[in-house]
Scaffold this motif. Structure first.
Motif, PDB file in Angstrom:
ATOM      1  N   GLN A  96     -51.369 -12.006  25.048  1.00  0.00           N
ATOM      2  CA  GLN A  96     -50.519 -11.969  23.852  1.00  0.00           C
ATOM      3  C   GLN A  96     -50.595 -10.621  23.132  1.00  0.00           C
ATOM      4  O   GLN A  96     -49.695 -10.276  22.366  1.00  0.00           O
ATOM      5  CB  GLN A  96     -50.917 -13.082  22.876  1.00  0.00           C
ATOM      6  N   THR A 101     -48.521  -6.417  24.404  1.00  0.00           N
ATOM      7  CA  THR A 101     -47.345  -5.728  23.867  1.00  0.00           C
ATOM      8  C   THR A 101     -47.703  -4.758  22.756  1.00  0.00           C
ATOM      9  O   THR A 101     -47.342  -3.571  22.838  1.00  0.00           O
ATOM     10  CB  THR A 101     -46.298  -6.747  23.374  1.00  0.00           C
ATOM     11  N   ARG A 114     -46.361 -10.984  33.602  1.00  0.00           N
ATOM     12  CA  ARG A 114     -45.194 -10.920  32.739  1.00  0.00           C
ATOM     13  C   ARG A 114     -44.118 -10.082  33.406  1.00  0.00           C
ATOM     14  O   ARG A 114     -44.370  -9.408  34.410  1.00  0.00           O
ATOM     15  CB  ARG A 114     -45.580 -10.332  31.373  1.00  0.00           C
ATOM     16  N   TRP A 131     -43.231  -5.308  18.802  1.00  0.00           N
ATOM     17  CA  TRP A 131     -43.912  -6.487  19.363  1.00  0.00           C
ATOM     18  C   TRP A 131     -43.009  -7.708  19.257  1.00  0.00           C
ATOM     19  O   TRP A 131     -42.815  -8.448  20.231  1.00  0.00           O
ATOM     20  CB  TRP A 131     -45.216  -6.686  18.602  1.00  0.00           C
ATOM     21  N   TRP A 132     -42.439  -7.928  18.065  1.00  0.00           N
ATOM     22  CA  TRP A 132     -41.569  -9.091  17.847  1.00  0.00           C
ATOM     23  C   TRP A 132     -40.315  -9.015  18.725  1.00  0.00           C
ATOM     24  O   TRP A 132     -39.931 -10.009  19.348  1.00  0.00           O
ATOM     25  CB  TRP A 132     -41.178  -9.162  16.369  1.00  0.00           C
ATOM     26  N   THR A 163     -39.890  -7.427  21.584  1.00  0.00           N
ATOM     27  CA  THR A 163     -40.237  -7.593  23.000  1.00  0.00           C
ATOM     28  C   THR A 163     -40.474  -9.051  23.348  1.00  0.00           C
ATOM     29  O   THR A 163     -39.920  -9.578  24.323  1.00  0.00           O
ATOM     30  CB  THR A 163     -41.495  -6.779  23.341  1.00  0.00           C
ATOM     31  N   ASP A 164     -41.312  -9.721  22.543  1.00  0.00           N
ATOM     32  CA  ASP A 164     -41.720 -11.087  22.874  1.00  0.00           C
ATOM     33  C   ASP A 164     -40.675 -12.133  22.528  1.00  0.00           C
ATOM     34  O   ASP A 164     -40.622 -13.188  23.174  1.00  0.00           O
ATOM     35  CB  ASP A 164     -43.033 -11.415  22.160  1.00  0.00           C
ATOM     36  N   LYS A 165     -39.841 -11.871  21.523  1.00  0.00           N
ATOM     37  CA  LYS A 165     -38.893 -12.886  21.062  1.00  0.00           C
ATOM     38  C   LYS A 165     -37.462 -12.673  21.547  1.00  0.00           C
ATOM     39  O   LYS A 165     -36.681 -13.628  21.621  1.00  0.00           O
ATOM     40  CB  LYS A 165     -38.898 -12.939  19.522  1.00  0.00           C
ATOM     41  N   GLU A 181     -38.016 -10.041  26.378  1.00  0.00           N
ATOM     42  CA  GLU A 181     -38.641 -10.691  27.534  1.00  0.00           C
ATOM     43  C   GLU A 181     -38.057 -12.066  27.837  1.00  0.00           C
ATOM     44  O   GLU A 181     -37.834 -12.382  29.031  1.00  0.00           O
ATOM     45  CB  GLU A 181     -40.152 -10.786  27.335  1.00  0.00           C
TER      46      GLU A 181
END
Length: 523
Positions: free
Chosen positions: A126, A129, A163, A231-232, A234-236, A239
């Protein structure tokens, strides 16, 4: 429940919009051919626009600024005569190839692979990123090294962690290029940009002086913003959308996840120690005030500076990266038993250069296009026209301030060099806002935000084709459209959040840096 449906619908609309961008972008010709077509287009456009007088003057020279016709016999003869030099002297080409020789040894010997596996053992998936984006931001200190070192490592790290590798490339690209003006470590670009701000400010106030690091506090604080927002995104956003993209690259170009043996672990730490010793040796060489690696200070030429743009240390960043990656790769190769002779070392370099073949072809056409675009003066004319239009609107200071951010981001799509672009528009923006009571330090901060956020969506960025090549290691069908659709959320959200962040930073009165001001004249 209704809110969840609305959120789902918005997410669906966003994905549809990005899918459309990707489809349209990927229908464009091969990037190399696309730049060839753009070269022809600039030739024709320059011939069409050259007869017109646009009523602008070059802000640095005071000469009339007209479009140069590139289809005259003289210009075509010069194009042919200079073609080889235009390609060979294309700045990113040498940087990429030299750095990749060192990267190739560190990668193909197994040193990077072993290090990544060790990193994954104690870094939660987690947190990969934000860690990657932070490393990408710090890489600005080493000039353009982040493009050839951190971005491909982003793909490697994410793929090794299970990932999507393109998400890692996107996050690293966002940090290296989209967050170009966010860094808590000063670099050569800081005094270079300030020097143009100072010259522009002296148009109105010949006695003004600025600190070379006049935005340092702000760029340091921006590091946290870019890491968290990136970060937000990329992950939300990025990706989850990439989960439907199949990884179908060549297996021999992608990292394997075999366990690190005890011998490889020993080899890794010996290689790491060798690199640390090399860094210590470099520090001992650079530290003395009379070191040959120092250059003249940007403010006081009598001062010997390591961060001066003209310092040998700054100019030697890429060769130093080559050496500092070659050393641990070489040590790892022989200690681990992967290398039996010097021929194995050369094979690692050869493999690295083989993967750069497509980039070299693209770089040829990119170099010719960028050179033609620059010589035509079309990009400069657009920059000056935009700045003059903003000045003519006579809007309140805060609105004009936001306009500078947006205009800088737009102009950045066509004029890549941060220093060259600022050299052109600073003489307009800086004195204009000084007359509104806004300091050159604050105007420069606004420019640096706009200059960063659109880097990642313009194919005119010299390293843009290289990022496409890195992505094709994992997804063979990746094209310009894929990359733009991946990076568009970063660009738009960075533009909005970073501009708001600067306005709030200004409103709270947090210092931009030491000896920096918000108002002019300084109080």
């Amino acid at each position: 429940m209704e809110k969840a449906v609305d959120s789902s619908q918005k997410k669906g609309l966003l994905n549809k919009a990005l899918d459309l961008v990707e489809r349209v972008g990927n229908k464009l010709p091969d990037p190399a051919i696309l730049f060839f077509y753009l070269l022809l287009f600039i030739w024709v456009l320059s011939a069409v626009l050259s007869p017109f007088d646009f009523g602008e003057v070059h802000p640095m020279t005071g000469n009339s600024l007209n479009v140069q016709n590139l289809l005259t016999g003289t210009q075509l003869a010069a194009f042919l005569a200079n073609m080889v030099n235009t390609f060979v002297l294309f700045a990113p080409l040498g940087i990429v190839l030299v750095a990749m020789l060192g990267v190739g040894v560190a990668e193909h010997s197994g040193w990077i692979d072993a290090g990544l596996k060790k990193l994954l053992n104690f870094t939660p998936k987690q947190l990969l990123t934000p860690m990657l984006i932070l490393i990408a931001i710090v890489s600005h200190t080493a000039a353009d090294a982040g493009y050839v070192l951190v971005i491909p490592l982003g793909g490697v790290i994410f793929y090794a962690a299970g990932r999507h590798p393109l998400a890692g490339i996107a996050a690293a690209f966002a940090g290296v290029s989209g967050g170009f003006s966010a860094n808590f470590i000063p670099s050569a670009i800081d005094p270079l940009i300030m020097s143009f701000t100072l010259e522009a400010a002296r148009i109105l106030d010949p006695d003004i002086n600025l600190n070379p690091l006049n935005n340092w506090y702000f760029t340091s604080a921006s590091t946290l913003l870019i890491v968290l927002v990136g970060w937000w995104i990329t992950d939300k956003i990025v990706e989850p959308r990439l989960n439907k993209v199949k990884v179908d690259g060549d297996e021999d170009q992608m990292p394997k996840m075999e366990k690190v043996t005890s011998r490889e672990s020993k080899a890794f730490w010996m290689g790491f120690l060798a690199m640390v010793l090399g860094i210590i040796g470099l520090f001992l060489w650079a530290y003395p005030e009379d070191s040959a690696l120092r250059g003249p200070g940007m403010v006081n030429p009598e001062e010997q500076s390591l961060t001066s743009f003209h310092a040998p240390l700054m100019k030697a960043i890429v060769p130093l990266i080559f050496i500092l990656l070659l050393i641990p790769g070489l040590v790892f190769g022989f200690v681990s038993g992967r290398y039996k002779s010097s021929g194995d070392l050369i094979q690692s370099m050869k493999k690295s250069m083989e993967s750069m073949g497509y980039y070299i072809v693209m770089a040829f056409f990119v170099a010719l296009f960028i050179d033609a675009f620059s010589r035509s003066n079309i990009g400069l004319l657009i920059a000056i026209k935009g700045a003059n239009f903003l000045q003519a609107l006579e809007l309140p200071g805060q609105i004009t301030f936001v306009g500078i951010v947006v205009l800088s981001a737009f102009v950045n799509l066509m004029v890549g060099s941060a220093s060259a672009k600022w050299a052109l528009i600073a003489p307009i923006f800086v004195p204009m806002l000084m007359q509104l009571g806004i300091s050159p330090d604050l105007t420069q901060a606004a420019y640096r935000v706009g200059d960063s956020v659109s880097n990642i969506i313009t194919p005119l960025l010299p390293y843009f084709p290289l990022v496409v090549v890195f992505g094709q290691r994992y997804v063979k069908g990746m094209g310009i459209g894929t990359l733009i659709s991946m990076m568009l959320p970063y660009s738009v959200i960075f533009l909005i959040t970073w501009t708001v962040f600067l306005l709030v930073y200004w409103w709270l009165g947090i210092p931009l840096s030491f000896e920096a001001n918000y108002v002019y004249p300084a109080q």
